[in-house]
Scaffold this motif. Structure first.
Motif, PDB file in Angstrom:
ATOM      1  N   GLY A  14       0.753  -1.282   0.140  1.00 17.72           N
ATOM      2  CA  GLY A  14      -0.209  -0.030  -0.145  1.00 17.72           C
ATOM      3  C   GLY A  14       0.754   1.154   0.013  1.00 17.72           C
ATOM      4  N   LEU A  15       0.228   2.355  -0.256  1.00 18.77           N
ATOM      5  CA  LEU A  15       0.909   3.472  -0.420  1.00 18.77           C
ATOM      6  C   LEU A  15       1.302   4.392   0.871  1.00 18.77           C
ATOM      7  N   GLY A  16       0.338   3.884   1.881  1.00 24.42           N
ATOM      8  CA  GLY A  16       0.707   4.549   3.419  1.00 24.42           C
ATOM      9  C   GLY A  16       0.569   6.103   3.200  1.00 24.42           C
ATOM     10  N   THR A  17      -0.578   6.488   2.437  1.00 18.28           N
ATOM     11  CA  THR A  17      -0.657   7.929   2.218  1.00 18.28           C
ATOM     12  C   THR A  17      -1.201   8.806   3.805  1.00 18.28           C
ATOM     13  N   ARG A  18      -1.579   8.040   4.636  1.00 14.41           N
ATOM     14  CA  ARG A  18      -1.715   8.843   5.976  1.00 14.41           C
ATOM     15  C   ARG A  18      -0.752   9.078   6.660  1.00 14.41           C
ATOM     16  N   PRO A  27       9.118   2.926   4.220  1.00 11.61           N
ATOM     17  CA  PRO A  27       7.935   1.960   4.283  1.00 11.61           C
ATOM     18  C   PRO A  27       7.241   2.238   5.600  1.00 11.61           C
ATOM     19  N   LYS A  28       5.855   2.180   5.719  1.00 11.63           N
ATOM     20  CA  LYS A  28       5.165   2.333   6.980  1.00 11.63           C
ATOM     21  C   LYS A  28       5.429   1.182   7.864  1.00 11.63           C
ATOM     22  N   GLU A  29       5.676   0.005   7.199  1.00  9.76           N
ATOM     23  CA  GLU A  29       5.761  -1.170   8.077  1.00  9.76           C
ATOM     24  C   GLU A  29       7.232  -1.328   8.731  1.00  9.76           C
ATOM     25  N   LYS A 108       1.024  -2.327  -9.141  1.00 10.31           N
ATOM     26  CA  LYS A 108       0.117  -1.240  -8.948  1.00 10.31           C
ATOM     27  C   LYS A 108      -0.790  -1.409  -7.748  1.00 10.31           C
ATOM     28  N   ALA A 109      -1.093  -0.595  -6.897  1.00  8.69           N
ATOM     29  CA  ALA A 109      -1.884  -0.702  -5.769  1.00  8.69           C
ATOM     30  C   ALA A 109      -3.306  -0.628  -5.939  1.00  8.69           C
ATOM     31  N   MET A 110      -3.854  -1.923  -6.390  1.00 15.01           N
ATOM     32  CA  MET A 110      -5.171  -2.109  -6.675  1.00 15.01           C
ATOM     33  C   MET A 110      -6.072  -2.613  -5.747  1.00 15.01           C
ATOM     34  N   GLY A 111      -5.635  -2.754  -4.540  1.00 14.99           N
ATOM     35  CA  GLY A 111      -6.472  -3.150  -3.704  1.00 14.99           C
ATOM     36  C   GLY A 111      -5.880  -4.400  -2.805  1.00 14.99           C
TER      37      GLY A 111
END
Ligand code: UTP
Length: 296
Positions: A14-18, A27-29, A108-111
């Motif tokens: 995921g993009l981690g936009t938050r 990376p958020k992780e 691609k972040a498609m879900g």
């Protein structure tokens, strides 16, 4: 006897936009709760549950995540020479066996459903776990272990669930309950982020044990809520095709570390749970609250 679960997929593409701007380069992780990255909590939970193969679905810019699992020989040697055995042990606990980790790219972040589907060639005819590192669960035994034990009895697919206020259901996948057996419920449906009329207040959190047929359902690559390929829809398809899906009311506290407020709450909870920090930290928190009250 239901088949043992030995593989887990960790979708981290995921993009981690938050968490921008931090996630522009981190990376958020890899973000840390006290002194351990989020990914370490997820790995420890999976190991405790008997997982042997760890499949990461990554994306561009997640190099730091892959590096984290490399053995740090130079660092280990330095710590050994300096006699820092406790730190050496701490670093060693993060080492992963060669060949235990696989990285698959989601282009691609498609879900979330699409991310899980990207790992399809590594999952054969066996149940598998999916762990979202954003959801950190404090619980004993760890959440995934509770699920694996429950799944050994039920078979089918299983999601971790918790009760949320009705008005919050629109942020979650929500179960439609056919049969409530206490800790375990059998679902007759599952809806992703219902805008209205949620079927219950039982929300799904980021722990899943899925039948291999869920991968077949994902093959349809059907777009769902928000135009994304939703894992929830592929799990709901199991029910429509007559296979069992259960929810487990896990014992423990879940923190949504994908959100800023959840991350801060987790930092407080994990800080207070640490023997080496709790007294000083609790005193600090107490003083902060007292000052706030006095200023009101
Ligand atoms: P989120 O919905 O939290 O999205 O994904 P995100 O991109 O990580 O964060 P925000 O909303 O932009 O801040 C839940 C989980 O699913 C993974 C994410 O990495 C996270 O672990 N995911 C989501 C993927 O791997 N691929 C996707 O296409 C979407």
């Amino acid at each position: 006897m239901n088949r043992k679960v030995t593989k887990a997929i960790f979708p981290v593409a995921g993009l981690g936009t938050r968490f921008l701007p931090a996630t522009k380069s981190i990376p958020k992780e890899i973000m840390t709760l006290v002194d351990r990255p989020l990914i370490q909590y997820a790995i420890d939970e999976a190991r405790a549950a008997g997982i042997k193969e760890f499949i990461f679905v990554t994306s561009r810019g997640k190099g730091a995540l892959e590096d984290y699992f490399d053995h740090a020989h130079e660092l280990e040697n330095t710590l050994r020479k300096a006699g820092k055995d406790d730190l050496l042990e701490l670093v060693r606990q993060t080492n992963m066996e060669s060949g235990a980790i696989a990285y698959i790219r989601q282009h691609k972040a498609m879900g979330l459903g699409h991310a899980v589907w990207c790992a399809r060639r590594l999952i054969h005819n066996e149940p598998f776990a999916v762990v979202l590192t954003d959801d950190v669960v404090m619980g004993e035994p760890p959440c995934l272990q509770q699920m694996i034990e429950a799944h050994a009895e039920t078979g089918g697919s299983m999601v971790a669930t918790m009760e949320v206020p009705m008005e919050k259901t629109k942020s979650y996948g929500v179960l439609d309950v056919a049969e409530d057996m206490g800790a375990i419920v059998r679902a007759r449906g599952m809806v992703e982020k219902p805008k209205e009329n949620p079927p219950s207040n039982l929300a799904v959190i980021g722990r899943y044990i899925l039948a291999p047929t869920v991968m077949e359902n994902l093959n349809k690559l059907k777009q769902g809520a928000g135009g994304e390929i939703q894992l929830t829809d592929a799990i709901a398809d199991e029910i429509h095709e007559g296979r069992d899906v259960y929810g487990l009311r896990f014992r423990g506290q879940r923190y949504d570390c994908g959100s800023k407020a959840g991350f801060l709450q987790a930092t407080v909870a994990f800080g207070l749970a640490r023997d080496d920090l709790k007294d000083e930290f609790a005193e600090y928190l107490h003083d902060v609250m007292a000052m706030r009250k006095a200023a009101e």
